[in-house]
Design an enzyme around this catalytic site. Structure first.
Site, short mmCIF file in Angstrom:
data_model
loop_
_atom_site.label_atom_id
_atom_site.label_comp_id
_atom_site.label_asym_id
_atom_site.label_seq_id
_atom_site.Cartn_x
_atom_site.Cartn_y
_atom_site.Cartn_z
N HIS A 461 -6.15 -2.23 -0.81
CA HIS A 461 -5.52 -0.68 -1.26
C HIS A 461 -5.79 0.26 -0.06
O HIS A 461 -4.71 0.86 0.56
CB HIS A 461 -5.89 -0.32 -2.57
CG HIS A 461 -5.56 0.97 -3.11
ND1 HIS A 461 -4.63 0.88 -3.99
CD2 HIS A 461 -5.67 2.35 -2.48
CE1 HIS A 461 -4.13 2.31 -4.17
NE2 HIS A 461 -4.83 3.00 -3.44
N GLU A 462 -6.78 0.48 0.19
CA GLU A 462 -7.24 1.38 1.05
C GLU A 462 -6.96 1.11 2.61
O GLU A 462 -6.63 1.99 3.40
CB GLU A 462 -8.82 1.96 1.15
CG GLU A 462 -9.63 2.19 -0.02
CD GLU A 462 -8.67 3.52 -0.78
OE1 GLU A 462 -8.21 4.23 0.00
OE2 GLU A 462 -8.87 3.67 -1.94
N HIS A 465 -3.57 2.33 2.93
CA HIS A 465 -3.39 3.87 3.62
C HIS A 465 -3.70 3.74 4.88
O HIS A 465 -3.06 4.77 5.66
CB HIS A 465 -4.20 4.49 2.53
CG HIS A 465 -4.20 4.89 1.07
ND1 HIS A 465 -2.89 5.45 0.74
CD2 HIS A 465 -4.63 4.67 -0.03
CE1 HIS A 465 -2.78 5.64 -0.67
NE2 HIS A 465 -3.71 5.35 -0.93
N HIS A 468 -0.92 3.10 6.93
CA HIS A 468 0.17 4.37 6.98
C HIS A 468 -0.16 5.54 8.00
O HIS A 468 0.43 5.98 8.66
CB HIS A 468 -0.05 4.92 5.51
CG HIS A 468 1.30 5.65 5.10
ND1 HIS A 468 1.34 6.16 3.84
CD2 HIS A 468 2.45 6.04 5.77
CE1 HIS A 468 2.72 6.91 4.10
NE2 HIS A 468 3.33 6.86 4.96
ZN LIG Z 1 -4.51 5.13 -3.01
#
Ligand SMILES: [Zn+2]
Length: 672
Positions: A461-462, A465, A468
């Site tokens: 998940h991290e 990010h 991105h």
């Molecule tokens: Zn998040």
């Protein structure tokens, strides 16, 4: 004496010279940065030349260069490696930074220039990105009240100040209620609890100064207690105390505070010309308006409720088999659900853990990024801020892309949770700046360090990010990387979690820590099958909270929020054995500050897209389809906030998402 924060950093990749920065350097650097920022803002506002994009909006983008640099280092360290000095500095900096930002939005001469440009935007021959940045700058000033005058402006300032005080009181009351309640457990009361819950209860007892183990109202202790304790009487007592937080009467009761907050939010929205707080708040989100949020939540609510009602029947039958008459109660759900999970899925943490070595999962995240985007990762030998933090250079076809820092282990000086931040964001204005991106987690140390499956998801998940940020390719820093709407920002992160569920990825990377053998296919399949377990319950408790939040802010503020909450739940047909995930008197997302007010739906909004976006790969031929990956990078991962989120998504997918993929992902597509 020189302050390293104020020098030019002649380090590899321009990394902060961590080994030379002392805590005493931060306060003077912050003063210098604010002074430099103020001078730059004054020069823009008082420029005798007529306003142009370059001398106003672009200049504003660059005004806080030093502040961005100092704050980038400081807030990363304050979150991951704090100490009393840094905590003191945080308290000292908060009001200064908030005053500084008010000074800017209240600068009438500055806003006049921005407004002038906005009115003349069609004659300015701006690029698409410049027009977007002008629009966002103008909107952010207007939403802060820059266009208000006289009494309205004074009242808005008053309302904002009062809301800040109420938010803090709400939080402190909640903390007090959570701190003050404990339920001591005798040795006999421990029966049936697994070792890790007993250990946690003993540790909690010690921390609270009790002789023996206790249950507290911390989610990480009370939830496992409710899952595993066969003592129905104790479960009821714990559940009642847990759900009474913030409504125990007396000085820490939050009900009146919630009512006042809702009233003031409505007033704030009306002063700014909006018909409700939800209309104000959702204007900048992808959802755009309250009805769009309601439509999504109701599409999910019906099948989730149907699934939960069916599950409730099964669980109630189990209750009766235990010789207990009557209805399934909220303090029974987790207990019987856990029993059913053990019977149906036969998954245990101890069997899984050896397959999720931290090193292998980092490797897995990198490998997927390599296959999808051609990124390569090379360990860097550089001075960082803590021995546990590690850095990699990220390249593509030999060209530098970013520096990635992974800081994975829990320690006392780190706040809880997991997050991604940019110590430096990507931008091209004023020089080609490549990002420094940090992932911080709280995994337990070990030799080797082993993760739970949830931990491994968090790592992915991290890292989503981080992609991105790292793949960002925009000109203006204010729209770089994750500077997007709140209900869009979880798309890249939640999407990346899907690659951990790809059997091929598990087969390649989830290998036994000692034997190196791949995970047996039967275990892998049980793991993947258990993902949607109890989703009816989880979806119902979440969506009920999201709908109560929305109702509070969509329309006139309720005089009695508790009555309004009850009305919403009755209208929805809330199953009696499920409580809201967060009820009003302790709904910190909504009342502790403005972050998630009429925004609690955001997680689900992003989930609709991540489920649908991953389907795009599957439809195109598989999870590593090159052309789909290229589109994901071009239209989403590199694009930051350069266009509206729905335009970005449509450019990637060719259409907006339906809710079907989310329902399928939650195993709710066959319910209702
Ligand atoms: Zn998040």
């Amino acid at each position: 004496m020189t302050n390293p924060l104020l020098e030019t950093w002649d380090t590899p990749f321009g990394l902060p010279p961590f080994d030379r920065i002392a805590d005493g350097d931060f306060a003077p650097a912050m003063e210098a940065a604010l002074e430099e920022g103020r001078a730059a803002i004054a020069a823009i506002a008082e420029n005798p030349e007529p306003a142009s994009f370059a001398n106003t909006v672009a200049a504003l983008e660059l005004a806080d260069a030093l502040l961005d640099r100092v704050a980038g280092v400081f807030y990363n360290l304050a979150g991951s490696t704090s100490n009393p000095v840094r905590e003191g500095l945080q308290r000292e900096f908060a009001p200064k930074l908030s005053a500084y930002s008010s000074e800017i939005t209240n600068n009438a001469a500055l806003f006049a220039r921005i407004d002038d440009l906005w009115q003349r935007r069609d004659q300015l021959e701006l690029t698409e990105e410049e027009e977007r940045v002008l629009y966002l700058t103008h909107r952010s000033f207007a939403r802060s009240g820059a266009a208000l005058e006289g009494a309205a402006r004074a009242r808005l300032t008053e309302v904002k100040a009062r809301l800040a005080v109420l938010g803090t009181e709400f939080t402190q009351n909640l903390l007090a209620d959570e701190r003050d309640w404990t339920m001591p457990l005798s040795e006999a009361d421990l029966e049936g609890l697994p070792g890790f819950v007993i250990d946690a209860a003993r540790a909690a007892g010690q921390e609270k100064g009790h002789e023996g183990p206790v249950v507290t109202l911390s989610r990480s202790l009370i939830v496992p207690f409710l899952q595993f304790s066969p003592r129905r009487d104790l479960r009821e007592r714990a559940w009642r105390a847990w759900t009474a937080r913030g409504r125990n009467g007396g000085a820490t009761d939050n009900r009146a505070i919630a009512a006042e907050i809702l009233t003031l939010r409505e007033e704030r929205a009306r002063l700014l010309g909006y018909e409700s707080f939800a209309a104000y708040k959702l204007e900048t989100e992808m959802a755009g308006n309250p009805q769009a949020v309601r439509d999504l939540l109701m599409r999910v609510w019906e099948p989730a409720r149907a699934q939960a009602m069916a599950d409730a029947e099964r669980l109630e039958a189990m209750l009766h088999e235990d010789g207990i008459n009557g209805a399934l109660e909220p303090w029974d759900w987790r207990y019987y659900s856990e029993k059913r999970r053990a019977a149906e899925h036969d998954l245990n943490e101890a069997e899984l853990k050896p397959y999720f070595r931290l090193e292998a999962m980092i490797e897995a995240a990198f490998d997927c990024a390599n296959r999808l985007f051609g990124l390569e990762f090379r360990p860097l030998d550089v001075a960082l801020y803590h021995p546990d933090a590690r850095a990699w250079e990220v390249t593509r076809k030999g060209a530098h892309v970013a520096v990635f820092i992974g800081d994975y282990f829990a320690r006392g000086s780190k706040r809880s949770g997991a997050w991604c931040s940019a110590m430096r964001s990507q931008k091209k204005l004023g020089g080609d700046v490549r990002p420094i991106v940090v992932n911080v987690c709280n995994f337990a140390k070990g030799d080797p360090a082993l993760l739970s499956y949830d931990d491994a998801r968090t790592l992915f998940h991290e890292f989503g990010h981080a992609l991105h940020q790292m793949l960002s390719d925009v000109t203006h820093g204010s729209i770089s990387g994750t500077s997007v709407a709140r209900d869009f920002v979880e798309l890249p992160s939640q999407l990346y979690e899907h690659w951990l569920e790809v059997p091929e990825v598990l087969d390649r990377h989830a290998r036994h820590a000692e034997t190196g053998a791949p995970m047996p296919p039967a275990l892998r399949d049980r793991l993947l099958a258990a993902r949607t377990y109890d989703m009816g319950f989880q979806t119902v408790e979440y969506v009920a909270s999201a709908l109560v939040d929305l109702d509070f802010h969509d329309g006139p503020a309720p005089a009695d929020p508790m009555a309004a909450e009850a009305e919403t739940l009755a209208r929805l047909g809330m199953p009696r054995a499920i409580g809201m995930r967060h009820a009003t008197p302790h709904f910190a997302h909504v009342f502790a500050g403005d972050g998630y007010s009429s925004g609690y739906y955001s997680y689900m909004w992003s989930e609709v897209m991540d489920a649908d976006a991953f389907d795009a790969f599957e439809e195109a031929g598989g999870p590593f389809d090159a052309e789909t990956a290229a589109r994901l990078e071009q239209f989403i991962l590199s694009a930051g906030g350069s266009r509206e989120a729905d335009q970005l998504y449509t450019a990637f997918r060719g259409r907006m998402p339906g809710v079907e993929a989310l329902l399928k992902g939650r195993g709710l597509d066959k319910a209702a």
